[in-house]
Design a protein around this motif. Structure first.
Motif, PDB file in Angstrom:
ATOM      1  N   GLU A 153       0.857  -1.182   0.000  1.00  0.00           N
ATOM      2  CA  GLU A 153       0.000   0.000   0.000  1.00  0.00           C
ATOM      3  C   GLU A 153       0.895   1.234   0.000  1.00  0.00           C
ATOM      4  O   GLU A 153       2.040   1.163   0.433  1.00  0.00           O
ATOM      5  CB  GLU A 153      -0.862  -0.009   1.282  1.00  0.00           C
ATOM      6  N   LYS A 154       0.335   2.348  -0.470  1.00  0.00           N
ATOM      7  CA  LYS A 154       1.116   3.589  -0.458  1.00  0.00           C
ATOM      8  C   LYS A 154       0.655   4.436   0.715  1.00  0.00           C
ATOM      9  O   LYS A 154      -0.549   4.577   0.938  1.00  0.00           O
ATOM     10  CB  LYS A 154       0.867   4.337  -1.773  1.00  0.00           C
ATOM     11  N   VAL A 155       1.588   4.967   1.475  1.00  0.00           N
ATOM     12  CA  VAL A 155       1.223   5.889   2.567  1.00  0.00           C
ATOM     13  C   VAL A 155       2.051   7.152   2.402  1.00  0.00           C
ATOM     14  O   VAL A 155       3.147   7.117   1.850  1.00  0.00           O
ATOM     15  CB  VAL A 155       1.429   5.270   3.972  1.00  0.00           C
ATOM     16  N   ILE A 156       1.496   8.260   2.909  1.00  0.00           N
ATOM     17  CA  ILE A 156       2.193   9.533   2.746  1.00  0.00           C
ATOM     18  C   ILE A 156       2.423  10.181   4.120  1.00  0.00           C
ATOM     19  O   ILE A 156       1.473  10.576   4.802  1.00  0.00           O
ATOM     20  CB  ILE A 156       1.411  10.480   1.810  1.00  0.00           C
ATOM     21  N   PHE A 157       3.686  10.252   4.494  1.00  0.00           N
ATOM     22  CA  PHE A 157       4.041  10.916   5.757  1.00  0.00           C
ATOM     23  C   PHE A 157       3.914  12.426   5.554  1.00  0.00           C
ATOM     24  O   PHE A 157       4.311  12.962   4.527  1.00  0.00           O
ATOM     25  CB  PHE A 157       5.481  10.567   6.180  1.00  0.00           C
ATOM     26  N   GLY A 158       3.357  13.091   6.537  1.00  0.00           N
ATOM     27  CA  GLY A 158       3.164  14.538   6.436  1.00  0.00           C
ATOM     28  C   GLY A 158       1.749  14.867   5.998  1.00  0.00           C
ATOM     29  O   GLY A 158       1.275  15.979   6.185  1.00  0.00           O
ATOM     30  N   GLU A 159       1.051  13.873   5.437  1.00  0.00           N
ATOM     31  CA  GLU A 159      -0.328  14.098   5.000  1.00  0.00           C
ATOM     32  C   GLU A 159      -1.285  13.588   6.069  1.00  0.00           C
ATOM     33  O   GLU A 159      -2.106  14.316   6.601  1.00  0.00           O
ATOM     34  CB  GLU A 159      -0.579  13.389   3.681  1.00  0.00           C
ATOM     35  N   LYS A 160      -1.118  12.279   6.403  1.00  0.00           N
ATOM     36  CA  LYS A 160      -1.944  11.668   7.449  1.00  0.00           C
ATOM     37  C   LYS A 160      -1.032  11.192   8.570  1.00  0.00           C
ATOM     38  O   LYS A 160       0.156  10.947   8.345  1.00  0.00           O
ATOM     39  CB  LYS A 160      -2.667  10.461   6.883  1.00  0.00           C
ATOM     40  N   PHE A 161      -1.598  10.981   9.763  1.00  0.00           N
ATOM     41  CA  PHE A 161      -0.875  10.424  10.896  1.00  0.00           C
ATOM     42  C   PHE A 161      -0.521   8.966  10.567  1.00  0.00           C
ATOM     43  O   PHE A 161      -1.387   8.185  10.188  1.00  0.00           O
ATOM     44  CB  PHE A 161      -1.806  10.487  12.110  1.00  0.00           C
TER      45      PHE A 161
END
Ligand code: PEP
Ligand code: MN
Length: 286
Positions: free
Chosen positions: A31-39
């Motif tokens: 899966e892709k996650v984005i630090f700085g966008e969501k906790f």
């Protein structure tokens, strides 16, 4: 508000990069996650001990809401007689756990000669003991993988941000910062965690900053309150050590939380997110 001034870290500071950085992780075999966008919540064992433990822990932390899976394969132990980790074999189990759960992974790299083995690891962790290993930082900057840079327990905030600068200045903009406490005269906790650094880092730098309540406290019963406090003060994520049987852990058992406790901590922190402090961006005057 911090007085806007020139800082020695030009690229890690906000002066020439006003908006928050968004660091994209995974997305190829995960899966892709984005630090700085969501906790983001990183969960998993301190150390990968065997295949069964890694796979079971991965399934459990995923079900509890972890967004990234951790597992140490190369361990920077204080004593050469302590368990040093499973090395490449451990990374294979971490890859299997990623395939099983879809979670992107993070693991500590201690030497650039290990880079080929970390091909399937989504985030390269630079541990506290290596924060000022400048040749490692320069080599990892060339890899273009996201780097989780932990604050050395013996360095100032300025030195921490200058280490991030090494990575940025050498071509890799994908740096996630991690506060994990520093050494002080206090011995009741493993390290001393200055949570006021979190809103300060968010004023000074555009890089995402997360908190490691496990190494900072060294005591499993403190992981929940410290996680909650970190969430409310504006951390952009947490990294928590989880073990199926903390009493039997081969490394860092006293600070490991059980599956059930982890689930409970994630839930409590998610409930607190609407109350999290929003740091003002001094460069936007908001
Ligand atoms: C870790 O996260 O596995 C670790 C060794 O932490 P630190 O580098 O902060 O001591
Ligand atoms: Mn550990």
């Amino acid at each position: 508000m911090v007085i806007i001034k020139e800082t020695p870290y030009k690229m890690a500071g906000r002066m020439y990069h006003i908006e928050d950085s968004l660091i994209s992780v995974g997305g190829h075999n995960s899966e892709k996650v984005i630090f700085g966008e969501k906790f983001q919540i990183i969960g998993g064992p301190c150390t990968i001990e065997n295949r069964k433990q890694m796979l079971e822990t991965a399934k459990s932390v995923k079900a509890s809401g972890a967004t990234v899976l951790r597992g140490g394969a190369f361990k920077p132990r204080t004593s050469p007689y302590s368990f040093q980790g499973l090395g490449e074999e451990g990374l294979k189990y971490l890859s299997e756990a990623k395939a099983l759960t879809g979670l992107p992974t993070v693991s500590e790299i201690m030497d650039s000669s290990q880079l080929a083995m970390f091909e399937d690891v989504d985030i390269l962790q630079v541990g506290s003991k290596n924060m000022q290993n400048f040749s490692l930082l320069k080599a990892l900057a060339k890899s273009n993988k996201p780097i989780l840079l932990k604050h050395s327990f013996g360095c100032t905030l300025e030195e921490f941000l200058l280490s991030a600068e090494y990575i940025l200045a050498n071509g890799n903009p994908n740096v996630i910062l991690c506060e994990r406490g520093i050494r002080t005269f206090e011995t009741a906790t493993r390290f001393s965690l200055d949570l006021s650094l979190i809103p300060l880092i968010r004023e000074l730098s555009h890089l995402p900053i997360i908190v490691d309540p496990s190494h900072s406290s060294g005591i499993s019963s403190l992981v929940k309150p410290v996680s909650k406090a970190a969430t409310v003060i504006g951390a952009q994520g947490l990294m928590i050590e989880v073990h199926d049987n903390p009493c039997e852990a081969l490394c860092d058992g006293p600070q490991a939380v059980s599956y059930k406790d982890f689930e409970n901590i994630v839930k409590s922190c998610e409930e607190l997110l609407p109350f999290a402090h929003q740091t003002k961006n001094p460069f936007l005057g908001n």
